[in-house]
Design an enzyme around this catalytic site. Structure first.
Site, mmCIF file in Angstrom:
data_model
loop_
_atom_site.group_PDB
_atom_site.id
_atom_site.type_symbol
_atom_site.label_atom_id
_atom_site.label_comp_id
_atom_site.label_asym_id
_atom_site.label_seq_id
_atom_site.Cartn_x
_atom_site.Cartn_y
_atom_site.Cartn_z
ATOM 1 N N LYS A 132 0.857 -1.192 0.000
ATOM 2 C CA LYS A 132 0.000 0.000 0.000
ATOM 3 C C LYS A 132 0.894 1.243 0.000
ATOM 4 C CE LYS A 132 -4.437 1.072 2.136
ATOM 5 N NZ LYS A 132 -5.190 0.988 3.405
HETATM 6 O O1 G3P Z 1 -8.706 1.829 4.072
HETATM 7 C C1 G3P Z 1 -8.613 3.176 4.405
HETATM 8 C C2 G3P Z 1 -9.306 3.417 5.677
HETATM 9 O O2 G3P Z 1 -8.700 2.661 6.656
HETATM 10 C C3 G3P Z 1 -9.406 4.814 6.134
HETATM 11 O O3 G3P Z 1 -10.494 4.841 6.964
HETATM 12 O O4 G3P Z 1 -11.973 5.650 8.706
HETATM 13 O O5 G3P Z 1 -9.558 6.263 8.758
HETATM 14 O O6 G3P Z 1 -11.071 7.262 7.051
HETATM 15 P P1 G3P Z 1 -10.782 6.089 7.921
#
Ligand code: G3P
Length: 216
Positions: A83
């Protein structure tokens, strides 16, 4: 649309894997830090639970460092996906890793243009962050839909992972606009199973049965 789980919590991954609905896992530095455990150990455990793509994120910000880390991540298991953040250096690293035959997931994508650059560099996956876009009053689902249309017009093989999913609606809409994959937090996956009418329906079936034939 395939479902991945967006977590580094091994118990949550195991629970959803047992239900047979998960075909991959995404992690990021925040999710790994939240578990407070060693990255290598966590990844090793996840590879023992899920036989599908598992994203592990680099923490370098320069292309050379990202490539070095990416090579190490790819060596951990055949299912590992590197990633990489959507920056100039990230795109450079994506191109290099692609040439080495290493699969990548370009993350922190917020626009069609960023998706175009990542796909051009050969990214295996891109992760548009639906929830974070919608947190700032942008239409995250429209961005996913536009990226899908653009990929289809030009025949890009890069797959869209609808990420940063916070609500049941964002998950449903991701499926409806053609995201190839949604990576979903545990809590949203749990909620997706339920509907008040399902619960009510079961209750009625059980009480009708008991009334006619007595308790099981
Ligand atoms: O896969 C990306 C994700 O983990 C981000 O999520 O909730 O931190 O915006 P968030």
């Amino acid at each position: 649309m395939k479902l991945f789980i967006d977590t580094a919590n091994v118990e949550h991954i195991r629970e959803m894997a047992d239900l047979g609905i998960i075909s991959g896992v995404t992690t990021n530095p925040t999710l790994i830090a939240r578990e407070g455990r060693d990255f290598n150990k966590v990844i090793k455990e996840i590879t023992g639970i899920i036989d599908g793509p598992i994203s592990g994120e680099v923490i370098s910000l320069d292309a050379e460092g990202m490539v070095d880390e990416g090579i190490e991540i790819a060596k951990m298991h055949k299912n590992m996906i590197v990633k990489i953040p959507m920056t100039e250096q990230g795109i450079k690293a994506t191109k290099k890793l692609t040439r080495l035959g290493i699969k990548t997931n370009v993350t922190l994508v917020f626009s069609v243009n960023q998706a175009l650059l990542a796909a051009t560099a050969g990214a295996t996956y891109i992760s548009p962050f639906v929830g974070r876009l919608e947190d700032t009053l942008h239409d995250g689902i429209q961005v996913v839909s536009d990226i899908r249309n653009m990929f289809d017009i030009y025949g890009f093989k890069t797959q869209i992972i609808s990420a940063s999913i916070r609500t049941l609606k964002q998950l449903a809409d991701s499926a409806l606009v053609g995201a190839h994959i949604a990576t979903v937090p545990y809590a949203v996956l749990k909620k997706s199973f339920t509907h008040p009418l399902t619960d009510k329906g079961i209750e009625t079936f059980m009480s009708d049965w008991e009334e006619a034939f007595g308790k099981k």
